[in-house]
Design an enzyme around this catalytic site. Structure first.
Site, PDB file in Angstrom:
ATOM      1  N   SER A   1     -11.515  43.741 -41.254  1.00 30.93           N
ATOM      2  CA  SER A   1     -10.835  44.557 -40.242  1.00 30.93           C
ATOM      3  C   SER A   1      -9.749  43.736 -39.542  1.00 30.93           C
ATOM      4  O   SER A   1      -8.678  44.248 -39.226  1.00 30.93           O
ATOM      5  CB  SER A   1     -11.835  45.051 -39.191  1.00 30.93           C
ATOM      6  OG  SER A   1     -12.764  45.903 -39.774  1.00 30.93           O
TER       7      SER A   1
ATOM      8  N   LYS B   1     -14.767  43.073 -25.523  1.00 27.03           N
ATOM      9  CA  LYS B   1     -13.724  43.009 -26.555  1.00 27.03           C
ATOM     10  C   LYS B   1     -12.596  43.956 -26.208  1.00 27.03           C
ATOM     11  O   LYS B   1     -12.808  44.966 -25.542  1.00 27.03           O
ATOM     12  CB  LYS B   1     -14.314  43.394 -27.906  1.00 27.03           C
ATOM     13  CG  LYS B   1     -14.753  42.194 -28.720  1.00 27.03           C
ATOM     14  CD  LYS B   1     -14.943  42.600 -30.159  1.00 27.03           C
ATOM     15  CE  LYS B   1     -15.314  41.448 -31.050  1.00 27.03           C
ATOM     16  NZ  LYS B   1     -15.563  41.888 -32.422  1.00 27.03           N
TER      17      LYS B   1
ATOM     18  N   HIS C   1     -16.158  48.482 -45.859  1.00 27.63           N
ATOM     19  CA  HIS C   1     -17.274  49.096 -45.112  1.00 27.63           C
ATOM     20  C   HIS C   1     -17.788  50.330 -45.859  1.00 27.63           C
ATOM     21  O   HIS C   1     -18.995  50.524 -46.009  1.00 27.63           O
ATOM     22  CB  HIS C   1     -16.811  49.533 -43.711  1.00 27.63           C
ATOM     23  CG  HIS C   1     -16.489  48.406 -42.778  1.00 27.63           C
ATOM     24  ND1 HIS C   1     -15.311  48.329 -42.067  1.00 27.63           N
ATOM     25  CD2 HIS C   1     -17.191  47.294 -42.443  1.00 27.63           C
ATOM     26  CE1 HIS C   1     -15.307  47.230 -41.325  1.00 27.63           C
ATOM     27  NE2 HIS C   1     -16.437  46.580 -41.532  1.00 27.63           N
TER      28      HIS C   1
ATOM     29  N   ARG D   1     -19.519  39.103 -48.041  1.00 23.66           N
ATOM     30  CA  ARG D   1     -18.399  39.164 -48.979  1.00 23.66           C
ATOM     31  C   ARG D   1     -18.258  37.865 -49.751  1.00 23.66           C
ATOM     32  O   ARG D   1     -17.954  37.847 -50.935  1.00 23.66           O
ATOM     33  CB  ARG D   1     -17.084  39.420 -48.217  1.00 23.66           C
ATOM     34  CG  ARG D   1     -16.989  40.774 -47.599  1.00 23.66           C
ATOM     35  CD  ARG D   1     -15.930  40.808 -46.537  1.00 23.66           C
ATOM     36  NE  ARG D   1     -16.283  39.911 -45.433  1.00 23.66           N
ATOM     37  CZ  ARG D   1     -15.656  39.847 -44.283  1.00 23.66           C
ATOM     38  NH1 ARG D   1     -14.588  40.599 -44.066  1.00 23.66           N
ATOM     39  NH2 ARG D   1     -16.051  39.018 -43.326  1.00 23.66           N
TER      40      ARG D   1
END
Ligand code: PNS
Length: 181
Positions: A130, A43, A19, A92
């Site tokens: 993450s 979440k 990040h 990515r």
């Protein structure tokens, strides 16, 4: 001259070196970059929004044109309210592409004035997420090269059983010892 303000939205639970790499790249091409943490009541995050905000503020304190904010609801509504004209997202690997394309096209449908810009982090972060950092941290693996030191420290505090039990279960007076079977 037109100034371009961009939003970099995400969960950042926790923020990683990947990040940070993207934030640094984004800060070079946008006049202003707002890292926006989603406040998602559905979440069950590892870190509170306040913790994530503090970590990101610390990580980006040397970048003058970067600020940290939080949002809920539709990201495009938040971006329009903030008078941003671009959305920054990282890709990515090819596996990210399908999800990111779908999100970018849906966001364009919702708000055609916003442009999504994809950037690639350094290759050394292409396998970093993450989710994996949380998993490795929870299982006691080394996370030091994956996240900034202050995030690693916060993760260690979360995973330290003494730290956890201290808050939940004050020490009881010792009774006669029984052998556990
Ligand atoms: O870091 P993440 O979890 O990949 O980030 C996803 C995020 C926060 C960018 C995305 O879920 C989002 O924008 N959520 C806000 C709600 C929204 O706008 N949904 C419509 C997406 S097309």
């Amino acid at each position: 001259m037109k100034r371009v303000k961009a939003i970099y939205p995400g969960s950042f639970d926790p923020p990683t070196n990947g990040h940070l790499d993207l934030i640094e790249r984004g800060s070079k091409i946008f006049d202003e970059l707002v890292v926006a943490i989603l406040r998602n009541p559905e979440k069950d995050p590892l870190f509170s929004v306040a913790d994530r905000r503090k970590m990101l503020e610390e990580m980006t304190k040397c970048l003058d044109n970067v600020s940290i904010d939080t949002f809920d609801g539709l990201m495009v509504d938040y971006a329009v309210r903030s008078e941003a004209t671009a959305i920054l997202r990282g890709i990515r690997a090819i596996s990210d592409y399908e999800y990111e394309l779908q999100m970018a096209l849906m966001n364009r449908k919702l708000q055609p004035s916003l442009e999504t810009v994809f950037m690639m982090p350094a290759e050394k972060y292409s396998y970093l997420s993450s989710r994996l950092v949380r998993e490795i941290g929870q299982l006691g693996g080394a996370i030091d090269c994956l996240v900034p030191e202050l995030v690693a420290q916060k993760l260690r505090e979360k995973m330290d059983p003494a730290h956890k039990f201290e808050a939940v279960e004050p020490e009881q007076p010792k009774k006669s010892r029984k052998r556990k079977t």
